[in-house]
Write a protein that holds these residues in place. Structure first.
Motif, PDB file in Angstrom:
ATOM      1  N   GLU A 109      71.587  34.974  86.684  1.00 25.83           N
ATOM      2  CA  GLU A 109      71.553  36.109  87.602  1.00 25.83           C
ATOM      3  C   GLU A 109      71.837  37.428  86.878  1.00 25.83           C
ATOM      4  OE1 GLU A 109      73.665  37.553  91.808  1.00 25.83           O
ATOM      5  OE2 GLU A 109      74.196  35.637  90.882  1.00 25.83           O
ATOM      6  N   GLU A 110      72.629  37.368  85.808  1.00 23.95           N
ATOM      7  CA  GLU A 110      72.981  38.567  85.060  1.00 23.95           C
ATOM      8  C   GLU A 110      71.855  39.041  84.150  1.00 23.95           C
ATOM      9  OE1 GLU A 110      76.407  37.404  82.898  1.00 23.95           O
ATOM     10  OE2 GLU A 110      77.732  37.320  84.659  1.00 23.95           O
ATOM     11  N   ALA A 111      70.898  38.160  83.863  1.00 24.35           N
ATOM     12  CA  ALA A 111      69.833  38.497  82.911  1.00 24.35           C
ATOM     13  C   ALA A 111      68.957  39.620  83.452  1.00 24.35           C
ATOM     14  CB  ALA A 111      68.991  37.259  82.621  1.00 24.35           C
ATOM     15  N   LYS A 112      68.613  40.566  82.576  1.00 21.60           N
ATOM     16  CA  LYS A 112      67.811  41.721  82.952  1.00 21.60           C
ATOM     17  C   LYS A 112      66.445  41.662  82.279  1.00 21.60           C
ATOM     18  CE  LYS A 112      71.337  43.224  85.224  1.00 21.60           C
ATOM     19  NZ  LYS A 112      71.374  43.083  86.697  1.00 21.60           N
ATOM     20  N   ASP A 113      65.531  42.459  82.795  1.00 23.80           N
ATOM     21  CA  ASP A 113      64.180  42.488  82.259  1.00 23.80           C
ATOM     22  C   ASP A 113      64.113  43.356  81.001  1.00 23.80           C
ATOM     23  OD1 ASP A 113      63.337  45.422  83.413  1.00 23.80           O
ATOM     24  OD2 ASP A 113      64.549  44.280  84.832  1.00 23.80           O
ATOM     25  N   PHE A 158      64.511  32.601  79.725  1.00 25.88           N
ATOM     26  CA  PHE A 158      65.790  33.275  79.564  1.00 25.88           C
ATOM     27  C   PHE A 158      66.111  33.366  78.078  1.00 25.88           C
ATOM     28  CE2 PHE A 158      65.841  31.455  83.782  1.00 25.88           C
ATOM     29  CZ  PHE A 158      66.443  32.433  84.556  1.00 25.88           C
ATOM     30  N   PHE A 159      66.695  34.490  77.656  1.00 25.48           N
ATOM     31  CA  PHE A 159      67.050  34.653  76.246  1.00 25.48           C
ATOM     32  C   PHE A 159      68.099  35.743  76.116  1.00 25.48           C
ATOM     33  CE2 PHE A 159      63.388  37.194  77.338  1.00 25.48           C
ATOM     34  CZ  PHE A 159      63.547  38.419  76.706  1.00 25.48           C
ATOM     35  N   ASP A 160      68.726  35.804  74.954  1.00 24.22           N
ATOM     36  CA  ASP A 160      69.756  36.805  74.696  1.00 24.22           C
ATOM     37  C   ASP A 160      69.272  37.839  73.695  1.00 24.22           C
ATOM     38  OD1 ASP A 160      72.295  36.315  76.175  1.00 24.22           O
ATOM     39  OD2 ASP A 160      72.080  34.310  75.311  1.00 24.22           O
ATOM     40  N   THR A 161      69.643  39.100  73.953  1.00 23.13           N
ATOM     41  CA  THR A 161      69.325  40.238  73.108  1.00 23.13           C
ATOM     42  C   THR A 161      70.623  40.985  72.806  1.00 23.13           C
ATOM     43  OG1 THR A 161      69.069  41.976  74.782  1.00 23.13           O
ATOM     44  CG2 THR A 161      67.225  40.429  74.514  1.00 23.13           C
ATOM     45  N   PRO A 162      70.603  41.961  71.901  1.00 26.69           N
ATOM     46  CA  PRO A 162      71.824  42.745  71.663  1.00 26.69           C
ATOM     47  C   PRO A 162      72.329  43.465  72.904  1.00 26.69           C
ATOM     48  CG  PRO A 162      70.260  43.077  69.880  1.00 26.69           C
ATOM     49  CD  PRO A 162      69.539  42.305  70.942  1.00 26.69           C
ATOM     50  N   VAL A 167      65.212  38.313  80.635  1.00 26.72           N
ATOM     51  CA  VAL A 167      64.262  37.388  81.252  1.00 26.72           C
ATOM     52  C   VAL A 167      62.828  37.812  80.975  1.00 26.72           C
ATOM     53  CG1 VAL A 167      65.751  36.610  83.114  1.00 26.72           C
ATOM     54  CG2 VAL A 167      64.411  38.681  83.420  1.00 26.72           C
ATOM     55  N   CYS A 168      61.951  36.819  80.933  1.00 28.34           N
ATOM     56  CA  CYS A 168      60.505  37.021  80.886  1.00 28.34           C
ATOM     57  C   CYS A 168      59.863  35.883  81.673  1.00 28.34           C
ATOM     58  CB  CYS A 168      59.996  37.010  79.439  1.00 28.34           C
ATOM     59  SG  CYS A 168      60.018  38.614  78.588  1.00 28.34           S
ATOM     60  N   SER A 169      58.549  35.831  81.642  1.00 26.58           N
ATOM     61  CA  SER A 169      57.797  34.754  82.279  1.00 26.58           C
ATOM     62  C   SER A 169      56.964  34.044  81.219  1.00 26.58           C
ATOM     63  CB  SER A 169      56.887  35.309  83.384  1.00 26.58           C
ATOM     64  OG  SER A 169      57.650  36.001  84.358  1.00 26.58           O
TER      65      SER A 169
END
Length: 399
Positions: A109-113, A158-162, A167-169
């Motif tokens: 839920e916290e993941a952003k585009d 879902f993935f992590d960035t700095p 999120v992506c599709s």
């Protein structure tokens, strides 16, 4: 963030709705009972060919040690170190150890585009090439529910960035060297790699038919694990994207190579041993020789848009006839369609129906307009993309 302007679907879109077959086999009560239907790291160097792809990492501990990283420390949070000397960026350096239970609902839920927009006026004013007028906006329509029944190959990444969780599709695609047992997922380059300014993103996982019943964010708070991830989570153990995207060498307006903004992931289940395609019961072939935008008919784009007014947990689609977008004279034109989907839909597949009546993936969402909504653009998948894909299939198809 962006304004949405509703409009009617263009002529021909209705016919595509029935023609686009994105469904899985199996019973509505139990998507995991799907019948069996009848990776990835390397850089696409365009006409110069691909570098030799290494083996899938059998021992991630050794792979990480090569870069001075301890696996135990990585799993305890060491992956959050984005210092330049710890952020691996070269084609052969991808590592993505599975961290059990990392992607819990609250973290999802916290993941952003990862917002990717471009000022097309700046592009067209710079003698970039052939660009058609902006397409009329097409209002995105939510996919029918349950998603696994109507668009099973489509999922959320879902993935992590700095900057935090993102999120992506993505879309499950057929593996020509491993029929019926593909572990390949198509998405955008910017969903796996930061391009010229950074390296590989981390903790990359794919969830096909995410939020299968299309529940609202509030309803998802009490959803079961099967409702959130009906087929489970699949972690990328190898990823390939284009050398142009990694190096950011072509787009004069942004320093990023959106014309080559595509990627392929080889995934493995967090639990279980079946392939992704066997588990889901569906995958789509990729068309690397699609007609140009001036010759092709209606296309459909699918994804999970998250930027307002969307919420990121529901699947949407747009149907339109593509036009051309040119950002750089030396690069291919991009496909562009009217669509009000926003960021978060990045990486989602674009599909069309060929004369054989089969549905093919032909592009993926890459960029939208800066400061507004109304259209999306995706790369044409030519010889470089095909070479990348086939090498991955040959190298990792049976893995």
């Amino acid at each position: 963030m962006r304004s949405i302007r509703p409009t009617a679907l263009r002529l021909g879109a209705i016919g595509l709705v029935s023609a686009l077959a994105l469904t899985a086999c199996g019973s509505e009560e139990d998507p995991k009972a799907a019948d069996k239907p009848a990776t990835s790291q390397g850089a696409d160097k365009g006409d110069s060919g691909l570098s030799e792809l290494p083996e899938l990492p059998a021992d991630l501990t050794d792979r990480l040690k090569e870069h001075g990283i301890d696996l135990d420390e990585w799993e305890k949070g060491g992956w959050k170190n984005w210092d330049k000397d710890k952020w691996l960026r070269e084609a052969e350096d991808f590592v993505n150890p599975v961290i059990k239970d990392l992607w819990k609902p609250e973290r999802m839920e916290e993941a952003k585009d990862p917002v990717q927009t471009i000022d097309t006026k700046a592009a067209t004013d710079s003698d970039a090439g052939v660009t058609d007028p902006d397409p009329a906006p097409v209002e995105a329509q939510e996919e029918k529910k349950p998603y696994w029944k109507h668009a099973a190959p489509v999922g959320k990444i879902f993935f992590d960035t700095p900057e935090g969780a993102a999120v992506c599709s993505g879309t499950i695609v057929k593996d020509p060297n491993n029929p019926g047992k593909s572990n390949l997922v198509w998405t955008a380059g910017h969903c796996v790699h930061a391009g010229a300014e950074g390296g590989w993103f981390r903790n990359i996982a794919f969830i096909p038919a995410y939020n299968r019943e299309g529940k609202s964010p509030a309803e998802l708070q009490n959803a079961t694990a099967d409702e959130v991830a009906p087929y489970g989570q699949f972690w990328a153990d190898w990823v390939s994207t284009s050398g142009e995207w990694i190096n950011g060498t072509t787009a004069a307006t942004s320093g990023a190579s959106y014309e080559y903004d595509y990627a392929v992931m080889h995934v493995k289940p967090e639990k279980g041993g079946k392939s992704l395609e066997e588990t889901v019961g569906a995958a789509l072939p990729v068309d690397f020789d699609a007609p140009s935008a001036t010759e092709i008919g209606t296309m459909g784009a699918w994804g999970y848009p998250q930027a307002p007014p969307f919420n990121g947990v529901q699947m949407f689609k747009c149907l339109d006839k593509p036009v051309r977008l040119s950002l750089t004279p030396s690069a291919p034109t991009m496909f562009r369609i009217g669509c009000t989907m926003t960021a978060g839909s990045s990486g989602g597949g674009w599909f069309h129906v060929k004369p054989d009546k089969k549905t093919y993936l032909v592009s993926n969402t890459s960029i939208g307009p800066a400061g507004s909504a109304g259209w999306l653009a995706g790369p044409q998948l030519g010889a470089g993309a095909e070479e990348l894909f086939l090498q991955m299939s040959e190298k990792y198809g049976s893995s």
